[in-house]
Design a protein around this motif. Structure first.
Motif, mmCIF file in Angstrom:
data_model
loop_
_atom_site.group_PDB
_atom_site.id
_atom_site.type_symbol
_atom_site.label_atom_id
_atom_site.label_comp_id
_atom_site.label_asym_id
_atom_site.label_seq_id
_atom_site.Cartn_x
_atom_site.Cartn_y
_atom_site.Cartn_z
ATOM 1 N N LEU A 131 62.501 33.709 14.711
ATOM 2 C CA LEU A 131 62.659 32.919 13.494
ATOM 3 C C LEU A 131 61.471 31.964 13.372
ATOM 4 O O LEU A 131 60.879 31.583 14.387
ATOM 5 C CB LEU A 131 63.971 32.124 13.537
ATOM 6 N N PRO A 132 61.145 31.535 12.150
ATOM 7 C CA PRO A 132 59.954 30.686 11.975
ATOM 8 C C PRO A 132 60.209 29.193 12.201
ATOM 9 O O PRO A 132 59.642 28.344 11.519
ATOM 10 C CB PRO A 132 59.550 30.973 10.525
ATOM 11 N N PHE A 133 61.074 28.885 13.157
ATOM 12 C CA PHE A 133 61.277 27.491 13.526
ATOM 13 C C PHE A 133 61.688 27.404 14.987
ATOM 14 O O PHE A 133 62.191 28.357 15.576
ATOM 15 C CB PHE A 133 62.326 26.807 12.635
ATOM 16 N N GLY A 134 61.436 26.242 15.565
ATOM 17 C CA GLY A 134 61.853 25.961 16.935
ATOM 18 C C GLY A 134 62.544 24.620 16.977
ATOM 19 O O GLY A 134 62.629 23.908 15.970
ATOM 20 N N ILE A 135 63.038 24.261 18.152
ATOM 21 C CA ILE A 135 63.732 22.984 18.312
ATOM 22 C C ILE A 135 62.740 21.923 18.753
ATOM 23 O O ILE A 135 62.007 22.095 19.722
ATOM 24 C CB ILE A 135 64.897 23.116 19.306
ATOM 25 N N ALA A 136 62.723 20.826 18.020
ATOM 26 C CA ALA A 136 61.790 19.732 18.271
ATOM 27 C C ALA A 136 62.236 18.919 19.492
ATOM 28 O O ALA A 136 63.408 18.930 19.876
ATOM 29 C CB ALA A 136 61.727 18.827 17.036
ATOM 30 N N PRO A 137 61.295 18.179 20.098
ATOM 31 C CA PRO A 137 61.677 17.315 21.218
ATOM 32 C C PRO A 137 62.496 16.123 20.735
ATOM 33 O O PRO A 137 62.151 15.482 19.740
ATOM 34 C CB PRO A 137 60.322 16.862 21.777
ATOM 35 N N THR A 138 63.593 15.847 21.415
ATOM 36 C CA THR A 138 64.427 14.690 21.086
ATOM 37 C C THR A 138 64.779 13.949 22.368
ATOM 38 O O THR A 138 65.110 14.573 23.374
ATOM 39 C CB THR A 138 65.724 15.114 20.365
ATOM 40 N N GLY A 139 64.730 12.644 22.328
ATOM 41 C CA GLY A 139 65.018 11.846 23.509
ATOM 42 C C GLY A 139 66.489 11.505 23.634
ATOM 43 O O GLY A 139 67.235 11.502 22.649
ATOM 44 N N PHE A 140 66.939 11.242 24.868
ATOM 45 C CA PHE A 140 68.298 10.782 25.151
ATOM 46 C C PHE A 140 69.368 11.742 24.623
ATOM 47 O O PHE A 140 70.442 11.315 24.199
ATOM 48 C CB PHE A 140 68.537 9.386 24.548
ATOM 49 N N THR A 141 69.094 13.026 24.638
ATOM 50 C CA THR A 141 69.928 13.986 23.915
ATOM 51 C C THR A 141 71.346 14.064 24.452
ATOM 52 O O THR A 141 72.295 14.279 23.673
ATOM 53 C CB THR A 141 69.257 15.377 23.953
ATOM 54 N N ARG A 142 71.539 13.898 25.740
ATOM 55 C CA ARG A 142 72.894 13.950 26.281
ATOM 56 C C ARG A 142 73.706 12.713 25.900
ATOM 57 O O ARG A 142 74.917 12.674 26.114
ATOM 58 C CB ARG A 142 72.863 14.126 27.804
ATOM 59 N N MET A 143 73.066 11.720 25.327
ATOM 60 C CA MET A 143 73.796 10.592 24.774
ATOM 61 C C MET A 143 74.504 10.997 23.478
ATOM 62 O O MET A 143 75.601 10.519 23.174
ATOM 63 C CB MET A 143 72.849 9.427 24.508
ATOM 64 N N MET A 144 73.891 11.923 22.705
ATOM 65 C CA MET A 144 74.524 12.383 21.467
ATOM 66 C C MET A 144 75.753 13.239 21.767
ATOM 67 O O MET A 144 76.784 13.131 21.122
ATOM 68 C CB MET A 144 73.549 13.212 20.633
ATOM 69 N N GLN A 145 75.602 14.107 22.770
ATOM 70 C CA GLN A 145 76.702 14.983 23.182
ATOM 71 C C GLN A 145 76.387 15.437 24.602
ATOM 72 O O GLN A 145 75.237 15.726 24.928
ATOM 73 C CB GLN A 145 76.824 16.180 22.226
ATOM 74 N N SER A 146 77.373 15.508 25.440
ATOM 75 C CA SER A 146 77.126 15.628 26.874
ATOM 76 C C SER A 146 76.393 16.894 27.293
ATOM 77 O O SER A 146 75.752 16.924 28.339
ATOM 78 C CB SER A 146 78.451 15.541 27.641
ATOM 79 N N GLU A 147 76.441 17.962 26.482
ATOM 80 C CA GLU A 147 75.724 19.190 26.840
ATOM 81 C C GLU A 147 74.226 19.061 26.610
ATOM 82 O O GLU A 147 73.422 19.770 27.230
ATOM 83 C CB GLU A 147 76.282 20.375 26.052
ATOM 84 N N GLY A 148 73.850 18.207 25.679
ATOM 85 C CA GLY A 148 72.466 17.833 25.461
ATOM 86 C C GLY A 148 71.439 18.944 25.500
ATOM 87 O O GLY A 148 71.557 19.970 24.824
ATOM 88 N N GLU A 149 70.412 18.713 26.323
ATOM 89 C CA GLU A 149 69.283 19.639 26.410
ATOM 90 C C GLU A 149 69.697 21.031 26.876
ATOM 91 O O GLU A 149 69.057 22.029 26.514
ATOM 92 C CB GLU A 149 68.220 19.086 27.350
ATOM 93 N N TYR A 150 70.770 21.114 27.651
ATOM 94 C CA TYR A 150 71.208 22.426 28.119
ATOM 95 C C TYR A 150 71.691 23.275 26.947
ATOM 96 O O TYR A 150 71.373 24.464 26.846
ATOM 97 C CB TYR A 150 72.314 22.269 29.168
#
Length: 432
Positions: free
Chosen positions: A127-146
């Motif tokens: 697809l012509p998009f990727g996921i951008a870098p985001t900080g503190f991601t597991r603070m938004m939801q516990s699965e976060g970066e995984y």
């Protein structure tokens, strides 16, 4: 008085039009009591589903995922994601720019098979998009970066881990061993710490390094100030009351490993000290030269907001630029990334440098518009985080599904079947 039919003058074989019924209307519209056999095929009652997975499937836009995210996430982490700097003018303008696009469809084309795949920085992306870098991601939801890296792996798109991420470079690589992982870097004053991260990213198989250059100082993110935002979230009277409405978030937060800056495992200072150390106000193009010599993979510079700077970073060895104002989170009233795309694409034509766009994307049609104006690729940040907060890994999957469906439909209606066929003739920027 009984109405009688008058002789018809209609030619033989034609239905007369002046023959009234007993109630003055065509016989086909006479009322009758419906039979069960008529109703049975129409009765498609389903058992109501109230699970979160069912709600995710019913979501058909990123805005609907945002609504779900807001209901499920405490105010402080939600606002950290949703908010921007100062009066948030930049973010509103970035989104408005996509709304001000007029598509120009072509007709009578064979659009029986739409292919959204394309090459970016030397490799294919489904697809012509990727996921951008985001900080503190597991603070938004516990699965976060995984959740983000695994969803990207399943979708065949790149995932970018932030230096401020809450999962380590090594753990993300292990969670998505077959994914295309990129690493985002803030250059530190202490080059040894930067070098350590760069070496870890290379050993973990990251093929692209994305250096962010628009954070000489932190922007004034007033929602965070008003919320008393801390990392990790503090258990105050306000947050406890907020938790009573969002028990699932707090249960997940408290029963998983504590938030840490896993990519910075050797750092022992406070969060404030960490940010002050990371946002080096002395960066120059000489530092970019050092980075180009140090990193052997693809190098992308994120935070480009002028045509001149796009040219300069490419002259200093960058393989691509990310036109971005940090999601409106740094300088309010900054340039609108979408408006810069045509000029930057023209300026870098012939250089083989990739032109990537982020900020403001909330639909697949937004992505198609960016590609038509000259972008080679796009990144999603908030759109991904809304899905994450709405439902963890399943929510990120749903985000990607929504965007993919949007893009395929928009391209088909434009009369194109490949990303490479999109061009400026397919769009027009409306003037206010």
């Amino acid at each position: 008085m009984t109405q009688t039919a008058q002789p018809s003058s209609a030619p033989s074989g034609e239905v007369p039009t002046n023959v009234p019924t007993a109630v003055g209307r065509p016989a086909a519209l006479k009322r009758r009591v419906p039979k069960y056999s008529d109703l049975a095929p129409l009765m498609k009652f389903k058992k109501p589903e109230f699970s979160n997975s069912a709600k995710l499937l019913r979501a058909s836009t990123i805005w609907e995922l945002r609504d779900m995210a807001k209901r499920r996430t405490p105010q402080a982490p939600f606002d950290y994601t949703d908010g921007a700097a100062e009066a948030e003018i930049t973010l509103r303008r970035a989104r408005q720019a996509f709304q001000d696009i007029e598509f120009r469809p072509g007709i009578l084309r064979d659009i029986s098979g739409v292919d959204l795949s394309m090459a970016i920085l030397g490799k294919q992306s489904r697809l012509p998009f990727g996921i951008a870098p985001t900080g503190f991601t597991r603070m938004m939801q516990s699965e976060g970066e995984y959740a983000g890296s695994q969803a990207a792996e399943a979708a065949g798109i790149p995932y970018t881990l932030s230096t401020m991420g809450t999962a380590s470079i090594e753990d993300v690589a292990a969670a998505a061993p077959n994914g295309r992982n990129w690493f985002q870097l803030y250059l530190w004053t202490d080059r040894d710490r930067s070098l350590e991260l760069i070496e870890r990213a290379a050993r973990a198989g990251n093929d692209t390094l994305m250096v962010t250059v628009d954070t000489a100082v932190a922007g004034a993110r007033l929602r965070d100030v008003r919320n008393g935002m801390t990392i990790p979230p503090a258990l105050t009277v306000k947050t406890v009351l907020d938790a009573s409405y969002r028990p699932a978030w707090w249960f997940n937060f408290l029963t998983h490993e504590p938030l840490t800056f896993a990519s910075l495992s050797l750092y022992t200072g406070t969060v404030a000290d960490l940010i002050n150390s990371m946002f080096d106000p002395t960066l120059t193009f000489d530092d970019l030269d050092w980075l180009r010599e140090t990193w052997k993979g693809k190098l992308v510079v994120k935070g480009i907001q002028t045509v001149e700077d796009a040219r300069k970073v490419v002259d200093h060895g960058a393989d691509g630029v990310v036109i971005s104002n940090h999601g409106g989170r740094q300088l309010d009233r900054a340039p609108i990334p979408l408006h810069l795309v045509p000029e930057v694409a023209a300026a870098l034509k012939g250089s083989n440098a990739a032109v990537i766009l982020d900020t403001g994307i909330m639909s697949g049609a937004d992505i198609v518009a960016a590609l038509a104006l000259g972008a080679d690729f796009t990144l999603i940040g908030r759109a991904y985080l809304y899905g994450l907060m709405a439902g963890g890994r399943a929510g990120v999957d749903r985000t990607i599904q929504i965007l993919e469906k949007d893009m395929a439909r928009t391209m088909a209606l434009l009369g194109v079947t490949k990303v490479s066929e999109l061009n400026p003739d397919h769009v027009r920027l409306l003037q206010h």
